[in-house]
Design a protein around this motif. Sequence first.
Motif, PDB file in Angstrom:
ATOM      1  N   GLY A  70       3.818  16.235 -21.299  1.00 11.36           N
ATOM      2  CA  GLY A  70       4.151  14.865 -21.663  1.00 11.36           C
ATOM      3  C   GLY A  70       5.139  14.176 -20.749  1.00 11.36           C
ATOM      4  N   ALA A  71       5.559  14.830 -19.679  1.00 14.32           N
ATOM      5  CA  ALA A  71       6.374  14.186 -18.646  1.00 14.32           C
ATOM      6  C   ALA A  71       5.668  14.429 -17.324  1.00 14.32           C
ATOM      7  CB  ALA A  71       7.787  14.761 -18.614  1.00 14.32           C
ATOM      8  N   MET A  72       5.196  13.358 -16.705  1.00 13.62           N
ATOM      9  CA  MET A  72       4.389  13.500 -15.493  1.00 13.62           C
ATOM     10  C   MET A  72       5.057  14.406 -14.476  1.00 13.62           C
ATOM     11  SD  MET A  72       3.645  10.723 -12.507  1.00 13.62           S
ATOM     12  CE  MET A  72       5.387  10.851 -12.093  1.00 13.62           C
ATOM     13  N   ILE A  73       6.340  14.184 -14.222  1.00 16.60           N
ATOM     14  CA  ILE A  73       6.980  14.889 -13.128  1.00 16.60           C
ATOM     15  C   ILE A  73       7.112  16.375 -13.414  1.00 16.60           C
ATOM     16  CG2 ILE A  73       9.474  14.752 -13.579  1.00 16.60           C
ATOM     17  CD1 ILE A  73       7.485  13.667 -10.449  1.00 16.60           C
ATOM     18  N   ALA A  74       7.278  16.757 -14.665  1.00 16.40           N
ATOM     19  CA  ALA A  74       7.317  18.178 -15.017  1.00 16.40           C
ATOM     20  C   ALA A  74       5.949  18.815 -14.795  1.00 16.40           C
ATOM     21  CB  ALA A  74       7.760  18.349 -16.462  1.00 16.40           C
ATOM     22  N   ASP A  75       4.902  18.096 -15.147  1.00 15.62           N
ATOM     23  CA  ASP A  75       3.550  18.623 -14.962  1.00 15.62           C
ATOM     24  C   ASP A  75       3.182  18.705 -13.486  1.00 15.62           C
ATOM     25  OD1 ASP A  75       3.143  18.858 -17.728  1.00 15.62           O
ATOM     26  OD2 ASP A  75       2.567  16.761 -17.871  1.00 15.62           O
ATOM     27  N   VAL A  76       3.594  17.718 -12.711  1.00 14.13           N
ATOM     28  CA  VAL A  76       3.344  17.749 -11.270  1.00 14.13           C
ATOM     29  C   VAL A  76       4.082  18.921 -10.627  1.00 14.13           C
ATOM     30  CG1 VAL A  76       3.786  16.536  -9.101  1.00 14.13           C
ATOM     31  CG2 VAL A  76       2.818  15.301 -11.044  1.00 14.13           C
ATOM     32  N   ASN A  77       5.302  19.180 -11.084  1.00 15.97           N
ATOM     33  CA  ASN A  77       6.058  20.287 -10.519  1.00 15.97           C
ATOM     34  C   ASN A  77       5.384  21.630 -10.801  1.00 15.97           C
ATOM     35  OD1 ASN A  77       8.586  20.757  -8.985  1.00 15.97           O
ATOM     36  ND2 ASN A  77       9.053  22.089 -10.716  1.00 15.97           N
ATOM     37  N   GLN A  78       4.745  21.743 -11.950  1.00 14.69           N
ATOM     38  CA  GLN A  78       3.990  22.974 -12.232  1.00 14.69           C
ATOM     39  C   GLN A  78       2.828  23.123 -11.256  1.00 14.69           C
ATOM     40  OE1 GLN A  78       3.921  25.106 -15.856  1.00 14.69           O
ATOM     41  NE2 GLN A  78       3.873  23.204 -17.010  1.00 14.69           N
ATOM     42  N   VAL A  79       2.167  22.018 -10.940  1.00 12.65           N
ATOM     43  CA  VAL A  79       1.072  22.074  -9.970  1.00 12.65           C
ATOM     44  C   VAL A  79       1.613  22.479  -8.600  1.00 12.65           C
ATOM     45  CG1 VAL A  79      -0.636  20.688  -8.736  1.00 12.65           C
ATOM     46  CG2 VAL A  79      -0.387  20.449 -11.220  1.00 12.65           C
ATOM     47  N   LEU A  80       2.742  21.927  -8.191  1.00 11.67           N
ATOM     48  CA  LEU A  80       3.331  22.308  -6.907  1.00 11.67           C
ATOM     49  C   LEU A  80       3.731  23.782  -6.880  1.00 11.67           C
ATOM     50  CD1 LEU A  80       5.616  19.227  -6.137  1.00 11.67           C
ATOM     51  CD2 LEU A  80       3.619  19.948  -4.824  1.00 11.67           C
ATOM     52  N   SER A 128       0.829  -1.200   0.000  1.00 14.67           N
ATOM     53  CA  SER A 128       0.000   0.000   0.000  1.00 14.67           C
ATOM     54  C   SER A 128       0.866   1.253   0.000  1.00 14.67           C
ATOM     55  CB  SER A 128      -0.896  -0.002   1.244  1.00 14.67           C
ATOM     56  OG  SER A 128      -1.411   1.288   1.507  1.00 14.67           O
ATOM     57  N   GLY A 129       0.299   2.342  -0.491  1.00 13.17           N
ATOM     58  CA  GLY A 129       0.977   3.620  -0.419  1.00 13.17           C
ATOM     59  C   GLY A 129       1.207   4.093   1.001  1.00 13.17           C
ATOM     60  N   ARG A 130       0.480   3.536   1.951  1.00  4.13           N
ATOM     61  CA  ARG A 130       0.675   3.917   3.349  1.00  4.13           C
ATOM     62  C   ARG A 130       2.000   3.400   3.904  1.00  4.13           C
ATOM     63  NH1 ARG A 130      -2.349   8.294   3.977  1.00  4.13           N
ATOM     64  NH2 ARG A 130      -4.457   7.950   3.177  1.00  4.13           N
ATOM     65  N   SER A 131       2.684   2.528   3.168  1.00  2.67           N
ATOM     66  CA  SER A 131       3.988   2.055   3.618  1.00  2.67           C
ATOM     67  C   SER A 131       5.123   2.973   3.139  1.00  2.67           C
ATOM     68  CB  SER A 131       4.238   0.621   3.144  1.00  2.67           C
ATOM     69  OG  SER A 131       4.354   0.559   1.747  1.00  2.67           O
ATOM     70  N   LEU A 132       4.787   4.020   2.399  1.00  2.67           N
ATOM     71  CA  LEU A 132       5.805   4.993   2.004  1.00  2.67           C
ATOM     72  C   LEU A 132       6.269   5.778   3.226  1.00  2.67           C
ATOM     73  CD1 LEU A 132       4.317   6.398  -1.304  1.00  2.67           C
ATOM     74  CD2 LEU A 132       6.666   5.592  -1.060  1.00  2.67           C
ATOM     75  N   VAL A 133       7.567   5.926   3.360  1.00  5.56           N
ATOM     76  CA  VAL A 133       8.126   6.765   4.424  1.00  5.56           C
ATOM     77  C   VAL A 133       8.773   8.017   3.848  1.00  5.56           C
ATOM     78  CG1 VAL A 133       8.465   4.832   5.990  1.00  5.56           C
ATOM     79  CG2 VAL A 133      10.315   5.487   4.426  1.00  5.56           C
ATOM     80  N   ALA A 134       9.025   8.028   2.548  1.00  6.97           N
ATOM     81  CA  ALA A 134       9.588   9.195   1.871  1.00  6.97           C
ATOM     82  C   ALA A 134       9.404   9.020   0.377  1.00  6.97           C
ATOM     83  CB  ALA A 134      11.072   9.373   2.208  1.00  6.97           C
ATOM     84  N   ALA A 135       9.399  10.125  -0.328  1.00  7.64           N
ATOM     85  CA  ALA A 135       9.304  10.085  -1.787  1.00  7.64           C
ATOM     86  C   ALA A 135       9.859  11.385  -2.333  1.00  7.64           C
ATOM     87  CB  ALA A 135       7.857   9.882  -2.246  1.00  7.64           C
ATOM     88  N   GLY A 136      10.227  11.360  -3.594  1.00 11.78           N
ATOM     89  CA  GLY A 136      10.741  12.575  -4.196  1.00 11.78           C
ATOM     90  C   GLY A 136      10.969  12.401  -5.678  1.00 11.78           C
ATOM     91  N   PHE A 137      11.447  13.472  -6.291  1.00 10.86           N
ATOM     92  CA  PHE A 137      11.733  13.406  -7.720  1.00 10.86           C
ATOM     93  C   PHE A 137      12.802  14.423  -8.085  1.00 10.86           C
ATOM     94  CE2 PHE A 137       8.122  16.352  -7.287  1.00 10.86           C
ATOM     95  CZ  PHE A 137       8.562  17.465  -7.987  1.00 10.86           C
ATOM     96  N   VAL A 138      13.518  14.103  -9.139  1.00  9.21           N
ATOM     97  CA  VAL A 138      14.456  15.034  -9.771  1.00  9.21           C
ATOM     98  C   VAL A 138      13.819  15.499 -11.064  1.00  9.21           C
ATOM     99  CG1 VAL A 138      16.718  15.286 -10.857  1.00  9.21           C
ATOM    100  CG2 VAL A 138      16.472  13.920  -8.777  1.00  9.21           C
ATOM    101  N   LEU A 139      13.906  16.795 -11.337  1.00  4.40           N
ATOM    102  CA  LEU A 139      13.411  17.353 -12.584  1.00  4.40           C
ATOM    103  C   LEU A 139      14.596  17.900 -13.377  1.00  4.40           C
ATOM    104  CD1 LEU A 139      11.113  18.238 -14.471  1.00  4.40           C
ATOM    105  CD2 LEU A 139      10.938  20.345 -13.121  1.00  4.40           C
ATOM    106  N   TYR A 140      14.779  17.349 -14.587  1.00  5.35           N
ATOM    107  CA  TYR A 140      15.811  17.833 -15.491  1.00  5.35           C
ATOM    108  C   TYR A 140      15.180  18.864 -16.416  1.00  5.35           C
ATOM    109  CZ  TYR A 140      17.627  13.380 -13.801  1.00  5.35           C
ATOM    110  OH  TYR A 140      18.009  12.335 -12.991  1.00  5.35           O
ATOM    111  N   ILE A 177       4.245  10.360  -6.091  1.00  6.87           N
ATOM    112  CA  ILE A 177       3.876  11.765  -6.283  1.00  6.87           C
ATOM    113  C   ILE A 177       2.704  12.140  -5.378  1.00  6.87           C
ATOM    114  CG2 ILE A 177       4.786  11.902  -8.627  1.00  6.87           C
ATOM    115  CD1 ILE A 177       1.787  11.973  -9.558  1.00  6.87           C
ATOM    116  N   ALA A 178       1.829  11.179  -5.081  1.00 12.59           N
ATOM    117  CA  ALA A 178       0.749  11.452  -4.131  1.00 12.59           C
ATOM    118  C   ALA A 178       1.321  11.783  -2.759  1.00 12.59           C
ATOM    119  CB  ALA A 178      -0.182  10.250  -4.040  1.00 12.59           C
TER     120      ALA A 178
END
Length: 281
Positions: A194-204, A113-125, A232-233
């Motif tokens: 067209g790159a999820m992480i770039a679009d998510v970063n715009q939302v952030l 489950s996602g509840r077992s996440l203790v950390a998450a992140g991403f690099v954006l190039y 990302i959640a």
Amino acid sequence: MVVEAVFDVVADAAPEIRDGLPKRRAKAATENVSGDVQLEADVWADDLLFEQFADLDGVNWYASEERDDLDVVGDADDGYAVAVDPLDGSSNVKSNNPCGTVVGVYDEQLPSSGRSLVAAGFVLYGPTTTMVVARDDDVTEYLVGEDGRTNLGPVELPADPVVYGFGGRVPDWTADFEGFVRDVEDDLKLRYGGAMIADVNQVLTYGGVFGYPGLQSRPEGKLRAHFESMPIAFVVEQAGGASSDGSQSLLDVEPDSLHERVPTFVGNQSVLDDLEAALPD
């Protein structure tokens, strides 16, 4: 601490990954387990990260969008599982548009489950290389370079939504989802690259919503729960936002398989409330 060491590995690898992209824009002669055609850059970035994480004490499982199975790299009775999308949006490499690396750190063997996440992140190039890390109820952005990372301060989702971006071909959207989008586009600005992480970063950065819905031809959507959706959640929720698979938080999703897909939405709570109200139970 193991979690901190995970993101040290990611930060150290990021400049090498970015510098290696110009030479690896061609398609590889392989597909990943999900049936996606791989680029040379996908395979190379995955191998690079695997080698780094396999040597990290406390990381016992390595999972990647580019690998069929979970790799045991330590004592399988204890420790963390690291799940990565080594090069999210790799199709953007050829057209010289942004792409990224996504990382989730789970305290259970996958699938989980996602509840077992203790950390998450991403690099954006992007024009610069940045890394966003969520852990211990904080989200921090870093500037990443050859000489290490510089703390740019906390990340908090703006209260007022401004941008939106949704994946999938419009003719393949469900009628309920298309109706929701028509309401959204009256108030928000379209941003989709067209790159999820770039679009998510715009939302952030600006507030709003990103999503890849369940489609008529693919009700489960496109994004993989362990490698993309749940990490990302975790980031967006810790930044003060919300996530949904259309009916519940993505962190409450319990995948049955390593590469399971799930409809994915992240952004401001008010927008996701409207989304869930528009979609059937």
